[in-house]
Design an enzyme around this catalytic site. Structure first.
Site, short mmCIF file in Angstrom:
data_model
loop_
_atom_site.label_atom_id
_atom_site.label_comp_id
_atom_site.label_asym_id
_atom_site.label_seq_id
_atom_site.Cartn_x
_atom_site.Cartn_y
_atom_site.Cartn_z
N SER A 136 0.85 -1.18 0.00
CA SER A 136 0.00 0.00 0.00
C SER A 136 0.90 1.24 0.00
O SER A 136 1.75 1.38 0.88
CB SER A 136 -0.88 -0.04 1.25
OG SER A 136 -1.70 1.09 1.32
N LYS A 162 -0.85 -0.83 -4.52
CA LYS A 162 -2.10 -0.13 -4.19
C LYS A 162 -1.75 1.32 -3.91
O LYS A 162 -0.92 1.61 -3.04
CB LYS A 162 -2.74 -0.80 -2.97
CG LYS A 162 -3.76 0.04 -2.22
CD LYS A 162 -4.51 -0.82 -1.21
CE LYS A 162 -4.70 -0.12 0.12
NZ LYS A 162 -5.37 -0.98 1.11
N LEU A 163 -2.39 2.22 -4.65
CA LEU A 163 -2.14 3.64 -4.44
C LEU A 163 -3.26 4.23 -3.61
O LEU A 163 -4.44 4.06 -3.91
CB LEU A 163 -2.08 4.38 -5.79
CG LEU A 163 -1.02 3.92 -6.79
CD1 LEU A 163 -1.12 4.75 -8.07
CD2 LEU A 163 0.38 4.03 -6.19
N LYS A 164 -2.89 4.97 -2.58
CA LYS A 164 -3.89 5.71 -1.82
C LYS A 164 -4.28 6.92 -2.65
O LYS A 164 -3.41 7.61 -3.22
CB LYS A 164 -3.27 6.17 -0.48
CG LYS A 164 -3.03 5.01 0.48
CD LYS A 164 -4.34 4.45 0.99
CE LYS A 164 -4.11 3.50 2.15
NZ LYS A 164 -5.40 2.99 2.70
N ASP A 189 -7.09 2.98 -3.28
CA ASP A 189 -7.85 2.98 -2.03
C ASP A 189 -8.14 4.42 -1.63
O ASP A 189 -7.22 5.21 -1.42
CB ASP A 189 -7.04 2.28 -0.93
CG ASP A 189 -7.85 2.11 0.37
OD1 ASP A 189 -9.02 2.55 0.42
OD2 ASP A 189 -7.29 1.54 1.33
N ASN A 191 -10.28 5.35 1.00
CA ASN A 191 -10.65 5.52 2.42
C ASN A 191 -11.78 6.54 2.59
O ASN A 191 -11.68 7.49 3.38
CB ASN A 191 -9.44 5.90 3.27
CG ASN A 191 -8.46 4.76 3.44
OD1 ASN A 191 -7.37 4.79 2.87
ND2 ASN A 191 -8.85 3.74 4.18
N GLU A 214 -11.00 0.71 -3.83
CA GLU A 214 -11.35 0.34 -2.46
C GLU A 214 -12.03 1.51 -1.75
O GLU A 214 -11.53 2.63 -1.76
CB GLU A 214 -10.04 -0.05 -1.74
CG GLU A 214 -10.19 -0.70 -0.39
CD GLU A 214 -8.81 -1.08 0.20
OE1 GLU A 214 -7.82 -1.19 -0.56
OE2 GLU A 214 -8.74 -1.23 1.42
N ASP A 239 -13.93 -1.97 2.23
CA ASP A 239 -13.02 -2.20 3.36
C ASP A 239 -13.78 -1.77 4.62
O ASP A 239 -14.42 -2.58 5.30
CB ASP A 239 -11.72 -1.40 3.13
CG ASP A 239 -10.76 -1.42 4.30
OD1 ASP A 239 -11.10 -1.99 5.35
OD2 ASP A 239 -9.65 -0.87 4.19
N LYS A 263 -10.08 -7.69 6.87
CA LYS A 263 -9.13 -7.34 7.92
C LYS A 263 -9.69 -7.95 9.20
O LYS A 263 -10.77 -7.53 9.66
CB LYS A 263 -9.03 -5.83 8.10
CG LYS A 263 -8.30 -5.12 6.99
CD LYS A 263 -8.18 -3.64 7.30
CE LYS A 263 -7.61 -2.90 6.10
NZ LYS A 263 -7.66 -1.43 6.30
N GLY A 291 -4.44 -4.83 5.62
CA GLY A 291 -3.46 -4.66 6.70
C GLY A 291 -3.75 -3.40 7.47
O GLY A 291 -4.53 -2.55 7.03
O1 OSB Z 1 -7.50 1.35 4.22
O2 OSB Z 1 -6.36 -0.40 3.91
C1 OSB Z 1 -6.54 0.67 4.49
C2 OSB Z 1 -3.57 1.32 6.74
C3 OSB Z 1 -4.19 1.82 7.88
C4 OSB Z 1 -5.54 1.97 7.87
C5 OSB Z 1 -6.28 1.62 6.74
C6 OSB Z 1 -5.65 1.11 5.63
C7 OSB Z 1 -4.27 0.99 5.61
C8 OSB Z 1 -3.51 0.55 4.44
C9 OSB Z 1 -2.17 -0.09 4.66
O3 OSB Z 1 -3.87 0.72 3.31
C10 OSB Z 1 -2.30 -1.52 4.95
C11 OSB Z 1 -0.99 -2.15 5.36
O4 OSB Z 1 -0.04 -2.13 4.57
O5 OSB Z 1 -0.90 -2.65 6.49
MG MG Z 2 -8.56 0.33 2.74
#
Ligand code: OSB
Ligand code: MG
Length: 367
Positions: A136, A162-164, A189, A191, A214, A239, A263, A291
């Site tokens: 990520s 995976k790009l935020k 992703d 969020n 995501e 997620d 998760k 994760g």
């Molecule tokens: O949205 O998947 C998520 C980390 C913290 C909280 C939410 C997320 C994430 C990650 C990183 O995307 C996941 C990882 O590499 O552990």
């Molecule tokens: Mg996520």
């Protein structure tokens, strides 16, 4: 088993580089570590994946500690003799708190499996001895910095990027990485950073052959995700919205998601995770293991889960070095884009107590 004592400890682990998402920037990982000692004196370990602030989910470290001390431990003590399989039922009257509950259940399960000399992977039904790793990648300061960071991971052998994303950091960022790596499995992703009216904008991502997008919308907006799925061709993967087997069933029935990120902390533990996995297998829905910047303790357990047959997409199960200069266990190392699933009893790893003590900020033992 019966609980003899529970130790709650907060540690603070610095990250190798800041991790920025649409909800904030983290520079270190505060983690609540849970150690459960049973009547035989066997210690089980788990970490609570809640973050220090309620930005990703309503839970946060100190809320989890309060919930665990005030309600969850007393409930387990009152139950007296029980198995890990009973923990969720015993704790059910107390609403929410999935991450807190998962940490207790997992530590109890670790001790139980150590006593039975069974690895978590084989207990859960793992069929793989190693799992494919994705990574990520946080929001960068600029596009050059993003390309530079992604190159590090690709060179290390990660098999999926995976790009935020967030408004203002999406189409261009994805285009850049897709242009550099035309073939690499790529996903994004958000969020929860977008709204229902962003369908046309997000549909621009369809041209980049992404595995999935995501959690584009608010965690409670299941209908919004179903509506968005009609406007955007890229598969939607929930997620934050998936907090239980029930919510997974509902989201699938409503066509709000066609891929699921599991998760264990978010859904209340490994038993619930396996139920969601089984539901997805029955419905031919691909799943992958998410994760939460886990230390080696949580990473070990996630790898066991990711070794189940329905986990057909690479997860955010990256190497310890992705986040930490030094992990609290023997580090998980990636080889050819894979990490080996622990096969020793329980979660299969132990914390390095000297290092753990050195990064502990508070500790208490509850008898
Ligand atoms: O949205 O998947 C998520 C980390 C913290 C909280 C939410 C997320 C994430 C990650 C990183 O995307 C996941 C990882 O590499 O552990
Ligand atoms: Mg996520």
């Amino acid at each position: 088993m019966k609980i003899q004592e529970i130790e709650l400890r907060i540690i603070e682990l610095p990250l190798v580089r800041p991790f920025r998402t649409s909800f904030g920037t983290q520079t270190s990982r505060q983690v609540l570590m849970v150690k459960v000692v049973n009547e035989k004196g066997t210690a089980g370990w788990a970490e609570c994946v809640a973050m220090s602030e309620p930005l990703y989910s309503p839970e946060y470290t100190y809320a989890c500690i309060d919930l665990i001390k005030r309600f969850l431990i007393p409930a387990l003590k009152k139950a007296g003799e029980f198995k890990a399989e009973d923990v969720a039922t015993i704790l059910k009257p107390y609403l929410g708190g999935q991450m807190a509950k998962a940490s207790l259940e997992t530590a109890i399960l670790d001790a139980q499996l150590k006593d039975g000399k069974v690895s978590l992977a084989s207990f859960l039904g793992a069929t793989k001895s190693r799992v494919e790793c994705g990574v990520s990648v946080g929001i960068a300061n600029n596009l050059d910095a993003l390309a530079e960071e992604v190159k590090i991971y690709v060179d290390e052998g990660y098999r999926r990027i995976k790009l935020k994303i967030e408004p203002g950091w999406d189409i261009q960022a994805v285009k850049l990485i897709r242009d550099i790596y035309p073939e690499i499995p790529l996903q994004v992703d958000a969020n929860q950073a977008y709204s229902r009216s962003d369908g046309k904008h997000l549909a621009q991502l369809d041209q980049f052959n992404l595995l999935l997008i995501e959690q584009p919308l608010d965690e409670h907006d299941i209908l919004g995700h179903a509506l968005l799925a009609k406007e955007v061709k890229t598969p939607i993967c929930l997620d934050e919205s998936i907090i239980s087997l029930q919510s997974a069933q509902d989201a699938l029935a409503l066509n709000a998601t066609t891929v699921i990120n599991i998760k264990p902390g978010r859904v209340g533990g490994y038993f619930e995770s396996v139920k969601i996995h089984d539901l997805c297998v029955a419905n031919k829905i691909p799943v992958w293991c998410g994760g939460m910047l886990e230390t080696g303790i949580g990473r070990a357990a996630n790898l066991a889960l990711a070794a189940l047959p329905g986990f057909t997409l690479p997860g955010d199960t990256s190497a310890s070095s992705r986040y930490f200069k030094q992990d609290i266990t023997t580090p998980f190392v990636m080889d050819d884009g894979y990490i080996t699933v622990p096969n020793k009893p329980g979660i299969g790893v132990e914390p390095d107590m000297d290092f753990l003590e050195s990064i502990t900020t508070t500790k208490e033992v509850i008898k």
